[in-house]
Design a protein around this motif. Structure first.
Motif, mmCIF file in Angstrom:
data_model
loop_
_atom_site.group_PDB
_atom_site.id
_atom_site.type_symbol
_atom_site.label_atom_id
_atom_site.label_comp_id
_atom_site.label_asym_id
_atom_site.label_seq_id
_atom_site.Cartn_x
_atom_site.Cartn_y
_atom_site.Cartn_z
ATOM 1 N N CYS A 82 0.846 -1.235 0.116
ATOM 2 C CA CYS A 82 -0.005 -0.060 -0.174
ATOM 3 C C CYS A 82 0.928 1.298 0.193
ATOM 4 N N LYS A 86 1.243 4.159 -2.964
ATOM 5 C CA LYS A 86 0.780 5.721 -2.607
ATOM 6 C C LYS A 86 1.714 6.426 -3.219
ATOM 7 N N ASN A 89 1.697 6.053 -9.115
ATOM 8 C CA ASN A 89 0.740 6.946 -9.706
ATOM 9 C C ASN A 89 -0.309 7.597 -9.042
ATOM 10 N N PRO A 90 -1.001 8.755 -9.378
ATOM 11 C CA PRO A 90 -2.112 9.250 -8.596
ATOM 12 C C PRO A 90 -3.449 8.350 -8.582
ATOM 13 N N HIS A 91 -3.683 7.564 -9.626
ATOM 14 C CA HIS A 91 -4.899 6.617 -9.452
ATOM 15 C C HIS A 91 -4.592 5.585 -8.252
ATOM 16 N N ALA A 93 -2.747 5.711 -6.153
ATOM 17 C CA ALA A 93 -2.350 6.218 -4.740
ATOM 18 C C ALA A 93 -3.821 6.550 -4.171
ATOM 19 N N GLU A 94 -4.878 7.131 -4.941
ATOM 20 C CA GLU A 94 -6.323 7.402 -4.630
ATOM 21 C C GLU A 94 -7.058 6.008 -4.221
ATOM 22 N N GLN A 95 -6.889 5.093 -5.110
ATOM 23 C CA GLN A 95 -7.458 3.702 -4.844
ATOM 24 C C GLN A 95 -6.811 3.188 -3.409
ATOM 25 N N ARG A 97 -5.712 4.926 -0.669
ATOM 26 C CA ARG A 97 -6.377 5.560 0.173
ATOM 27 C C ARG A 97 -7.820 5.046 0.536
ATOM 28 N N LYS A 98 -8.487 4.847 -0.599
ATOM 29 C CA LYS A 98 -9.800 4.367 -0.350
ATOM 30 C C LYS A 98 -9.809 2.999 0.250
ATOM 31 N N GLU A 101 -9.043 2.978 3.932
ATOM 32 C CA GLU A 101 -9.986 3.574 4.688
ATOM 33 C C GLU A 101 -11.028 2.498 5.144
ATOM 34 N N ASP A 133 -11.618 -0.015 -6.965
ATOM 35 C CA ASP A 133 -11.358 -0.520 -8.309
ATOM 36 C C ASP A 133 -10.619 -2.201 -8.087
#
Ligand code: ZN
Ligand code: ZN
Length: 283
Positions: A82, A86, A89-91, A93-95, A97-98, A101, A133
């Motif tokens: 993880c 992070k 790439n941004p995608h 990293a966002e995934q 994070r989700k 969480e 995703d």
């Protein structure tokens, strides 16, 4: 690992476009390798009838779900992956994070998911339920258990003769191959299991997915200057496999070589052929 790092540098120089994905691959392999040395894997007890079924009926020795896992190590590795995700790439990293969480709010029991529900449908179901995703989520799960799977495969490999199986699926776990490899001067052909990493022999001119042996319906192509990498297309099932020719390429990690030649997969898909086991590294 040193060899892998060197090879990554070599490829990056030649094909700079692959820099990011190869850097990511290297980091993941390093994290997986770290876990490997302290892994605690139960031995796999094979029943006598299993081996009989293997030789007589062509059943694989075990199934994917039968591999013993070191859950603690897998969870630790999941955390490290993880972190790597992070920083990529941004995608991703966002995934990540989700996903974190959802786990932190205890809506996903990671331990349970790893231990009991090691089935692709289950991972997909969980991903859908929480709007994650699926590709990223299953990549993280699969990569976290990979060291356990590989250790299990190592324990079982002496039970088998890789030269005599000759079938299209893995004799250890029954999975489809992800790549084909040519070795030794005579060009013996081996398939690489997409799940456990075992390698077994198969005939040179056979489609590894439908068993087609008719030469006129199997064609291949390669890119100029990249002769060690070849795409073999089957006109019976409209699927393809990538072959790495280790007679003209120094021994190296086949999965890395696969990643460094994704342009060939794009060409194959433009020609209308499918890869039965999608490359899990493209997220
Ligand atoms: Zn396998
Ligand atoms: Zn075929």
């Amino acid at each position: 690992m040193e060899k892998l790092r060197e090879r990554v540098q070599q490829i990056k120089k030649k094909r700079p476009g692959y820099g990011e994905i190869l850097g990511f691959y290297q980091k993941v392999r390093e994290a997986q390798n770290k876990v490997k040395t302290s892994l605690k894997i139960k031995s796999i007890k094979l029943r006598k009838e299993w081996k009989e079924l293997l030789t007589k009926e062509g059943f694989s020795l075990i199934q994917k779900e039968d591999f013993p896992l070191d859950i603690e190590a897998s969870i630790k590795l999941f955390e490290s992956l993880c972190q790597i995700g992070k920083d990529s790439n941004p995608h991703m990293a966002e995934q990540v994070r989700k996903i974190k969480e959802t786990i932190d709010h205890k809506r996903i029991d990671l331990k349970k998911l790893l231990k009991e529900e090691l089935k692709e449908q289950r991972i997909e179901q969980v991903a859908n339920e929480f709007g994650l995703d699926n590709k990223v989520f299953s990549f993280l799960i699969q990569s976290s258990i990979k060291p356990s799977i590989e250790a299990g495969m190592e324990k079982l490999r002496n039970e088998l003769d890789p030269e005599t199986w000759l079938k299209e699926y893995c004799p250890i776990c029954g999975s489809l191959p992800s790549l084909s490899l040519l070795k030794e001067e005579v060009g013996k052909r081996y398939l690489l299991c997409s799940f456990c990493g075992y390698q077994w022999r198969i005939d040179r001119l056979t489609c590894p997915f439908c068993g087609n042996k008719e030469q006129e319906s199997i064609q291949y192509f390669f890119a100029e200057g990249e002769e060690p990498y070849r795409i073999e297309l089957c006109d019976k099932c409209h699927q393809y496999i990538k072959t790495i020719d280790y007679r003209t390429l120094e021994e190296s990690d086949p999965v890395l070589e696969d990643l460094a030649t994704l342009h060939l997969d794009i060409l194959a898909s433009q020609k209308g052929y499918k890869r039965p086991v999608p490359n899990p590294w493209i997220t």
